[in-house]
Design a protein around this motif. Structure first.
Motif, short mmCIF file in Angstrom:
data_model
loop_
_atom_site.label_atom_id
_atom_site.label_comp_id
_atom_site.label_asym_id
_atom_site.label_seq_id
_atom_site.Cartn_x
_atom_site.Cartn_y
_atom_site.Cartn_z
N THR A 108 98.21 64.35 33.90
CA THR A 108 99.53 63.70 33.94
C THR A 108 99.51 62.50 34.88
N ASN A 109 98.92 62.66 36.06
CA ASN A 109 98.83 61.55 37.01
C ASN A 109 98.00 60.40 36.44
N LEU A 110 96.92 60.71 35.77
CA LEU A 110 96.09 59.66 35.17
C LEU A 110 96.83 58.94 34.06
N LYS A 111 97.62 59.66 33.28
CA LYS A 111 98.41 59.02 32.22
C LYS A 111 99.42 58.05 32.83
N ILE A 112 100.03 58.44 33.95
CA ILE A 112 100.98 57.57 34.63
C ILE A 112 100.27 56.32 35.14
N LEU B 181 96.95 84.72 35.08
CA LEU B 181 97.76 83.97 36.03
C LEU B 181 96.88 83.23 37.04
N ILE B 182 95.86 83.89 37.53
CA ILE B 182 94.94 83.25 38.47
C ILE B 182 94.19 82.10 37.80
N ILE B 183 93.73 82.32 36.58
CA ILE B 183 93.03 81.25 35.85
C ILE B 183 93.97 80.06 35.64
N TYR B 184 95.23 80.34 35.30
CA TYR B 184 96.19 79.25 35.11
C TYR B 184 96.42 78.49 36.40
N SER C 210 96.46 74.52 35.70
CA SER C 210 97.53 73.75 36.31
C SER C 210 97.01 72.51 37.05
N PRO C 211 95.96 72.61 37.89
CA PRO C 211 95.45 71.39 38.53
C PRO C 211 94.92 70.35 37.53
N ILE C 212 94.27 70.81 36.48
CA ILE C 212 93.77 69.88 35.47
C ILE C 212 94.94 69.20 34.77
N ASN C 213 95.96 69.97 34.43
CA ASN C 213 97.14 69.41 33.78
C ASN C 213 97.82 68.38 34.68
N SER C 214 97.94 68.67 35.96
CA SER C 214 98.54 67.72 36.91
C SER C 214 97.71 66.45 37.01
#
Length: 163
Positions: free
Chosen positions: A44-48, A29-32, A37-41
């Motif tokens: 996503t922002n870069l794709k937008i 959970l801590i690793i996620y 989670s920050p990398i995924n966000s």
């Protein structure tokens, strides 16, 4: 460390199993939360951003030949000096169809003028800028274009200078 070891050994095997499983889940959970989670966000922002930039490029692409054709035409050039650039740009804007769209015009430094438009026809503005280049060699040094909700209209901030 000894107290921890004694505490661990005092637990039943079933409790040790539950505690170990809970610790593993907590680590994942801590690793996620800290890494994934920050990398995924960010992705996503870069794709937008990429989609927005592609849409802007697609919108600008048909206008490039028109602008290149206008800048290639030669006419009578009456260069404007940097000392009267602000007055010249201000006068020409007041005489143009953009008089009501200008929100700010100011001298940004000794040889350039900053002009802000609230909602302006992008195509018409590009034609006007090409005309300024042809007539007086007033060039766009920097431009910031943001699409508005209306088709063909944009919020534009540009810096003009003489060349």
């Amino acid at each position: 460390m000894n107290k921890l070891r004694l505490w661990w050994d005092a637990r039943a095997v079933r409790e040790q199993l539950y505690l170990a499983l809970g610790a593993i889940i907590a680590v994942f959970l801590i690793i996620y939360l800290v890494v994934i989670s920050p990398i995924n966000s960010a992705v996503t922002n870069l794709k937008i951003q990429v989609r927005q930039q592609q849409a802007l490029a697609q919108w600008l692409t048909p206008r490039v030949p028109l602008l290149q054709g206008l800048s290639a035409k030669s006419g009578v050039v009456q260069p404007v000096t940097s000392t009267n650039l602000l007055a010249t740009v201000d006068m020409r804007l007041k005489q143009s169809q953009f008089a009501n769209s200008v929100t700010e015009i100011s001298q940004s430094d000794a040889s350039s003028v900053r002009v802000s438009f609230n909602s302006v026809s992008f195509d018409d503005l590009m034609l006007w800028l090409a005309q300024q280049w042809q007539q007086s060699r007033i060039a766009v040094v920097q431009i910031d274009v943001q699409k508005t909700g209306d088709a063909g209209l944009a919020k534009v901030v540009l810096i003009l200078a003489t060349s």
